[in-house]
Design an enzyme around this catalytic site. Structure first.
Site, PDB file in Angstrom:
ATOM      1  N   THR A 173       0.855  -1.196   0.000  1.00 45.80           N
ATOM      2  CA  THR A 173       0.000   0.000   0.000  1.00 45.80           C
ATOM      3  C   THR A 173       0.889   1.243   0.000  1.00 45.80           C
ATOM      4  O   THR A 173       2.024   1.184   0.470  1.00 45.80           O
ATOM      5  CB  THR A 173      -0.860  -0.041   1.275  1.00 45.80           C
ATOM      6  OG1 THR A 173      -1.799  -1.102   1.142  1.00 45.80           O
ATOM      7  CG2 THR A 173      -1.591   1.249   1.541  1.00 45.80           C
ATOM      8  N   THR A 224      -0.519   1.807   7.019  1.00 44.85           N
ATOM      9  CA  THR A 224      -0.427   0.630   6.155  1.00 44.85           C
ATOM     10  C   THR A 224      -0.356  -0.612   7.028  1.00 44.85           C
ATOM     11  O   THR A 224       0.188  -0.564   8.137  1.00 44.85           O
ATOM     12  CB  THR A 224       0.812   0.689   5.230  1.00 44.85           C
ATOM     13  OG1 THR A 224       1.034  -0.607   4.656  1.00 44.85           O
ATOM     14  CG2 THR A 224       2.074   1.105   5.971  1.00 44.85           C
TER      15      THR A 224
HETATM   16  N1  ASP Z   1      -4.090  -1.295   4.845  1.00 47.84           N
HETATM   17  C1  ASP Z   1      -4.351  -1.944   3.590  1.00 47.84           C
HETATM   18  C2  ASP Z   1      -5.676  -2.642   3.675  1.00 47.84           C
HETATM   19  O1  ASP Z   1      -5.981  -3.190   4.706  1.00 47.84           O
HETATM   20  C3  ASP Z   1      -3.326  -2.934   3.192  1.00 47.84           C
HETATM   21  C4  ASP Z   1      -1.891  -2.546   3.452  1.00 47.84           C
HETATM   22  O2  ASP Z   1      -1.587  -1.469   3.942  1.00 47.84           O
HETATM   23  O3  ASP Z   1      -1.010  -3.357   3.151  1.00 47.84           O
HETATM   24  O4  ASP Z   1      -6.381  -2.689   2.690  1.00 47.84           O
END
Ligand code: ASP
Length: 304
Positions: A173, A224
């Site tokens: 992300t 993230t």
């Molecule tokens: N936070 C993001 C989600 O849950 C994924 C990530 O940050 O890797 O969609």
């Protein structure tokens, strides 16, 4: 208000990244930080700067956002993004997109509209009215194939390997946080979620206060990691409120990510800028590429 030193920090996702890929992941973050900081140095707003930085990350297939978004259990990318202007607390966020090349641009259009959150078909209809760039859903599938990551070709379908069960699995992300010289804050986040997610699943990235938050006089944050945990404790708002009470960026970031781990057993990371314009970051995963520029230092500083 006395002029503030402009600052901008970006991240390329908390998780596990093979050591040989880290230099590339940091390089992409440095390029994005430089793109965003150029906007600030030219006198642009924090909002414009985080958008510029996020576009650079969305267009880099290395990251799980925009072009490089991972695929859900049906083999389709469902993209989410969110954006907040700390000057007026306006928010624009979009979720469940299949065909928008740069979700952060659609989030900006929503921010400029009366709505705050637009989903799926309705969001794409609005995107059409705004003249935003569309791509075929196959565009994201192809990008996944090319980087040979979570997708394995097979028969007449695709086998998607979920990255949910391993909290230290690669994520990717992206996020950006900035303060401009007028002391205005902004935050942006964009993602494809996690590979193999159920159809319709939405994480923290398009949820204001959870995946991103910005408030002048307090600070701003982008998160993230396993979004389900970040939603439950409104992590981006929580860390910003801490900074509003005088806790400095680094400490606020460390304490908040410790809370995600200790209280919820969640994994992830975040980037912040505090009320004084200092940058901070923290993670409880093996890596989280980041880069920042601040004040007169136009050369981005990066790490992971
Ligand atoms: N936070 C993001 C989600 O849950 C994924 C990530 O940050 O890797 O969609």
């Amino acid at each position: 208000m006395p002029a503030m030193q402009p600052a901008l920090i970006v991240h390329g996702g908390a998780g596990a990244i093979a050591p040989e890929r880290l230099p590339l992941a940091e390089e992409g973050c440095r390029a994005a930080a430089a793109a965003g900081f150029a906007v600030l140095r030219a006198g642009g707003t924090a909002l414009a700067a985080v958008i510029a930085a996020t576009i650079a990350l969305e267009d880099n297939p290395l990251y799980n956002a925009g072009t490089g978004a991972v695929l859900n259990i049906d083999g389709i990318a469902e993209l989410d993004a969110g954006l907040m202007d700390g000057a007026n607390l306006e928010v624009g966020a979009v979720l469940g997109l299949h065909r928008i090349k740069n979700p952060i641009l659609l989030a900006r259009a929503v921010l400029q509209s009366r709505e705050v959150l637009l989903a799926g078909d309705g969001a794409e209809r609005f995107a059409r009215s705004q003249g935003l760039e569309f791509v075929d859903p196959a565009y994201f599938v192809e990008a996944n194939r090319l980087r040979r990551m979570e997708v394995v070709g097979g028969g007449d379908g695709l086998v998607i390997q979920s990255t949910l069960d391993n909290p230290h699995e690669k994520h990717g992300t992206v996020g950006a946080v900035a303060v401009d010289r007028d002391g205005h804050f902004a935050a942006a986040a964009s993602t494809g979620g996690y590979a193999g997610k159920p159809v319709g699943r939405v994480g923290d990235t398009p949820i204001a206060g959870a995946g991103f938050y910005a408030e002048d006089g307090a600070g701003a944050a982008a998160c993230t990691g396993q979004g389900e945990y970040f939603i439950r404790m409104l992590i981006a708002q929580r860390v910003s409120a801490m900074m509003g009470q005088g806790v400095i960026a680094h400490t606020a970031a460390e304490q908040t990510i410790a809370l995600v781990g200790d209280r919820l057993g969640g994994a992830g990371g975040l980037i912040v800028i505090d009320a004084l314009g200092q940058v901070g970051w923290a993670r409880n995963t093996p890596a989280m590429p980041y880069a920042y520029c601040r004040g007169d230092n136009i050369e981005p500083v990066s790490g992971s």
